[in-house]
Design a protein around this motif. Sequence first.
Motif, PDB file in Angstrom:
ATOM      1  N   LEU A  64     -63.253 -23.806   3.792  1.00  0.00           N
ATOM      2  CA  LEU A  64     -63.872 -24.289   2.563  1.00  0.00           C
ATOM      3  C   LEU A  64     -63.673 -23.334   1.406  1.00  0.00           C
ATOM      4  CD1 LEU A  64     -67.222 -25.383   4.207  1.00  0.00           C
ATOM      5  CD2 LEU A  64     -65.433 -26.904   3.377  1.00  0.00           C
ATOM      6  N   ASN A  65     -63.478 -23.897   0.226  1.00  0.00           N
ATOM      7  CA  ASN A  65     -63.373 -23.109  -0.997  1.00  0.00           C
ATOM      8  C   ASN A  65     -64.706 -23.066  -1.734  1.00  0.00           C
ATOM      9  OD1 ASN A  65     -60.665 -22.199  -0.980  1.00  0.00           O
ATOM     10  ND2 ASN A  65     -60.007 -24.286  -1.399  1.00  0.00           N
ATOM     11  N   ASN A  66     -65.790 -22.996  -0.976  1.00  0.00           N
ATOM     12  CA  ASN A  66     -67.128 -22.879  -1.538  1.00  0.00           C
ATOM     13  C   ASN A  66     -68.015 -22.145  -0.538  1.00  0.00           C
ATOM     14  OD1 ASN A  66     -68.362 -24.875   0.291  1.00  0.00           O
ATOM     15  ND2 ASN A  66     -67.201 -26.387  -0.863  1.00  0.00           N
ATOM     16  N   ASP A  67     -69.308 -22.076  -0.825  1.00  0.00           N
ATOM     17  CA  ASP A  67     -70.230 -21.323   0.033  1.00  0.00           C
ATOM     18  C   ASP A  67     -70.633 -22.062   1.298  1.00  0.00           C
ATOM     19  OD1 ASP A  67     -71.916 -23.267  -0.936  1.00  0.00           O
ATOM     20  OD2 ASP A  67     -73.345 -21.870  -1.846  1.00  0.00           O
ATOM     21  N   GLN A  93     -65.022 -31.009   0.787  1.00  0.00           N
ATOM     22  CA  GLN A  93     -63.776 -30.524   0.212  1.00  0.00           C
ATOM     23  C   GLN A  93     -63.314 -29.289   0.972  1.00  0.00           C
ATOM     24  OE1 GLN A  93     -64.547 -29.823  -3.901  1.00  0.00           O
ATOM     25  NE2 GLN A  93     -64.649 -31.978  -4.386  1.00  0.00           N
ATOM     26  N   SER A 129     -71.883 -25.242   1.216  1.00  0.00           N
ATOM     27  CA  SER A 129     -72.841 -26.288   0.886  1.00  0.00           C
ATOM     28  C   SER A 129     -72.172 -27.645   0.685  1.00  0.00           C
ATOM     29  CB  SER A 129     -73.644 -25.912  -0.361  1.00  0.00           C
ATOM     30  OG  SER A 129     -72.772 -25.711  -1.457  1.00  0.00           O
ATOM     31  N   ASP A 130     -70.864 -27.667   0.443  1.00  0.00           N
ATOM     32  CA  ASP A 130     -70.129 -28.918   0.255  1.00  0.00           C
ATOM     33  C   ASP A 130     -68.949 -28.949   1.212  1.00  0.00           C
ATOM     34  OD1 ASP A 130     -68.920 -31.242  -0.574  1.00  0.00           O
ATOM     35  OD2 ASP A 130     -68.332 -30.496  -2.541  1.00  0.00           O
ATOM     36  N   TYR A 151     -60.501 -17.752   2.083  1.00  0.00           N
ATOM     37  CA  TYR A 151     -61.402 -18.892   1.938  1.00  0.00           C
ATOM     38  C   TYR A 151     -62.820 -18.328   1.896  1.00  0.00           C
ATOM     39  CZ  TYR A 151     -57.811 -22.304   3.161  1.00  0.00           C
ATOM     40  OH  TYR A 151     -56.691 -23.101   3.170  1.00  0.00           O
ATOM     41  N   PRO A 152     -63.658 -18.788   0.976  1.00  0.00           N
ATOM     42  CA  PRO A 152     -65.033 -18.290   0.941  1.00  0.00           C
ATOM     43  C   PRO A 152     -65.806 -18.577   2.236  1.00  0.00           C
ATOM     44  CG  PRO A 152     -64.504 -19.336  -1.134  1.00  0.00           C
ATOM     45  CD  PRO A 152     -63.355 -19.622  -0.192  1.00  0.00           C
ATOM     46  N   THR A 153     -65.537 -19.721   2.860  1.00  0.00           N
ATOM     47  CA  THR A 153     -66.292 -20.101   4.061  1.00  0.00           C
ATOM     48  C   THR A 153     -65.373 -20.719   5.104  1.00  0.00           C
ATOM     49  OG1 THR A 153     -68.231 -20.559   2.696  1.00  0.00           O
ATOM     50  CG2 THR A 153     -68.253 -21.461   4.917  1.00  0.00           C
ATOM     51  N   HIS A 190     -67.929 -16.041   6.438  1.00  0.00           N
ATOM     52  CA  HIS A 190     -67.423 -15.897   5.075  1.00  0.00           C
ATOM     53  C   HIS A 190     -66.281 -14.890   5.011  1.00  0.00           C
ATOM     54  CE1 HIS A 190     -70.570 -18.432   3.569  1.00  0.00           C
ATOM     55  NE2 HIS A 190     -71.493 -17.675   4.137  1.00  0.00           N
TER      56      HIS A 190
END
Length: 136
Positions: A113-116, A122, A118-119, A95-97, A84
């Motif tokens: 990734l621009n999220n934690d 994207q 989990s997805d 980037y968060p991740t 992270h």
Amino acid sequence: MRTQSWFYMLLALALLSSSQAVSAGPTTEKLATDKIPQDEQGFVNAVSKLKPAEIIALLGEPARAEDVKLKDSGRVVASIWHYHNINKDEQGAFYPTTELDIIDDQVSVIVFLNNDGSDASQGQTYEVQPYEGQPF
């Protein structure tokens, strides 16, 4: 190409049937910027040359690690690692991740990734070629 498609299908089946998540504690928030760049392309170029043990030596343990094991032998054939806030986009935002997909002791895919994490659908994905030789 046909062998690669077969391998990815086998990897997906193994992931679905026998994945095991491992919590590896907090991630390193700062990179040793003199060793590994924080920008996307520089990071991809540097990390694609490293073995998993070398990555851990530079970045610390991943925040999340998931191993893909063969059902019959339990042998780890692939790993998915999440770090992270270690890489920056073109505007300089973290980037968060960052996801590292490791197959046969070699980084094969890097995803920002621009999220934690989990997805993974994207994000910016880089597929890397095996590296032969000395890193850096």
